[in-house]
Motif scaffolding. Sequence first.
Motif, PDB file in Angstrom:
ATOM      1  N   UNK A 334      26.752  46.446  42.652  1.00  0.00           N
ATOM      2  CA  UNK A 334      27.661  45.673  41.557  1.00  0.00           C
ATOM      3  C   UNK A 334      26.976  44.099  41.342  1.00  0.00           C
ATOM      4  N   UNK A 335      27.154  43.659  40.243  1.00  0.00           N
ATOM      5  CA  UNK A 335      26.822  42.269  40.159  1.00  0.00           C
ATOM      6  C   UNK A 335      28.239  41.509  40.067  1.00  0.00           C
ATOM      7  N   UNK A 336      27.679  40.262  40.380  1.00  0.00           N
ATOM      8  CA  UNK A 336      29.242  39.196  40.525  1.00  0.00           C
ATOM      9  C   UNK A 336      29.845  39.215  39.156  1.00  0.00           C
ATOM     10  N   UNK A 337      28.947  39.141  38.063  1.00  0.00           N
ATOM     11  CA  UNK A 337      29.737  38.915  36.733  1.00  0.00           C
ATOM     12  C   UNK A 337      30.628  39.967  36.592  1.00  0.00           C
ATOM     13  N   UNK A 338      30.515  41.210  37.055  1.00  0.00           N
ATOM     14  CA  UNK A 338      31.606  42.188  36.950  1.00  0.00           C
ATOM     15  C   UNK A 338      33.028  41.752  37.462  1.00  0.00           C
ATOM     16  N   UNK A 339      33.023  41.080  38.391  1.00  0.00           N
ATOM     17  CA  UNK A 339      34.033  40.622  39.122  1.00  0.00           C
ATOM     18  C   UNK A 339      34.228  39.050  38.912  1.00  0.00           C
ATOM     19  N   UNK A 340      34.074  38.731  37.812  1.00  0.00           N
ATOM     20  CA  UNK A 340      34.103  37.106  37.559  1.00  0.00           C
ATOM     21  C   UNK A 340      35.326  36.893  37.038  1.00  0.00           C
ATOM     22  N   UNK A 341      36.205  37.694  36.700  1.00  0.00           N
ATOM     23  CA  UNK A 341      37.686  37.577  36.530  1.00  0.00           C
ATOM     24  C   UNK A 341      38.508  37.424  37.813  1.00  0.00           C
ATOM     25  N   UNK A 342      37.727  37.656  38.870  1.00  0.00           N
ATOM     26  CA  UNK A 342      38.401  37.180  40.345  1.00  0.00           C
ATOM     27  C   UNK A 342      38.407  35.842  40.271  1.00  0.00           C
ATOM     28  N   UNK A 343      37.574  34.916  39.797  1.00  0.00           N
ATOM     29  CA  UNK A 343      37.594  33.626  39.848  1.00  0.00           C
ATOM     30  C   UNK A 343      38.097  32.905  38.561  1.00  0.00           C
TER      31      UNK A 343
END
Length: 542
Positions: A334-343
């Motif tokens: 995974x890349x962190x951009x895929x979970x950017x909606x977490x922040x």
Amino acid sequence: MKKPLLLFFSLLVLCASAQVPLQGVEDVNKVTDNTLDSLDKVMQARVTPGSSRKGNNPVLFLIGNSTMRNGTLGNGNNGQWGWGYYAEEFFDKEKITVENQALGGTSSRTFYRLLWPAIRQALRPGDWVLISIGHNDNGPYDTGRARASIPGVDKDTVLHVNVQEINKGDTTYRAEDVYSYGGYLRRFIDETRAAGAFPILMSLTPRNAWENGQVVRKPHSEWCRQVAEEEMVPYIDLNDISAKKLEAFGPEKMNYHFFGDKIHTSKFGAMMNARSAAEGIAASNHPWLAFLQSCLKGVELPTVDVKREEGKPVVFLTGDSTVKNNDKDEDGMWGWGAVATDIFDSRKVTVANCAKAGRSCRTFLNEGRWDQVYNSIQPGDYVLIQFGHNDVGAIDSLKERAAIRGTADTCHVYRLQSNGKYEVVYSFGWYLRKFINDVREKGGTPILVSLTPRNIWRDGHIERRNDTYGKWYREVVEQTGVEFIDVHNITADKYDKLGEKKTAAYFNHDHTHSSLKGAKANAQSVAVGLKKIASPLAKMLK
């Protein structure tokens, strides 16, 4: 021709040699271009006029000088490119082929005498001839390269000269009638029409010359326009279209659109001029151009497919696989951009993850991915720039994606082993500065993000690359004043506290790529970093 005018032009004669090789000789444009002095070699290297024709399809012949086709081979081996090299990218090859018949060092006069006859013979009804020439229409009339045309567009002006030629030490003289710049353009037009083909006049490419905050326009644009109106042929003001782009860039960015001097373009400048030429053709309302316009492709600027909502800025993420990976399987990479909606608060901003696995800053630019972001930026947007994992290694072999180490304003021409093509490669810091300045130019806010740490341990601590990339990031920050999130050390601090054994769960497949857990940890580091530097984007966090 009136006698006073003849006397005036006679006084302009300078001394040099026309046919003897003039290696290293600078012309009146302050440029050294010996292409025309090796005509035999040139004729062997260039494509035979008309040989690209597919069946009964028309051919678009490009007539120009080194700003259209640079060097004997025209392949960028000197870091300079003519825009004709990229012109074919804007035309459908199944409808029309583009032949770049331009040659460096030629003027309207020398091209007409030496190269035009073969093109004229190759013309077929329905073909097109695009004429953009004039940078070399100055200097001596009968000595040296003897390529000057008479300034202006007068139909009746003619200068009778005996051109001095030196061959193996023997001096001979050749009688020639020299016409005005407009006179040569009319000859191209008349003979193109006689073959049943369609002529197009196009002004010159702009030079890297400024006056009162604007790019200097040479008088040839007006002369070209006058002839086009008189002869009722299409006129494209390439000079003005490209000059306006350069003026929007400003002098710093304008500089790297040229290479080696103030006239010849780099790949950046050549690609810009090729697009400007296509845009000019597309925008013309001349009835002749309907068919040619139907052959155009890719004229619209490439952009990111992002849904904008009023009042919500877009946060563009750029980078490599640590930002965007497969991002599907919970147990995958995974890349962190895929979970950017977490922040990020989706009610306040829209996130567009434009990163791509395996990319360096160099390949992200070369593949057109940066252009998509650049063309999409609107005032108030944010662009996070995170590269480094793929910016090391071989420059001209293997994956051919590395930049020159460091942040110096430097570059070098490399011949790529994969395809034999040439590329000007810049330093890691140069690419970052370009991205940063591009974002600011569009009214956005750039934020530099350091690369994620790798799962490599020594003496109980995870690896830190502060002596290379960390140093280079900070140098760019000092040079540009850009906002900087040090994800590398923020995340590394977390992992040091966890220890080597527990940290393993934050990686997948190897020591670089993140698991879903690691991607979320890096996203949290981005949030921490935004708050730490008090970035305006921190207000958009959950």
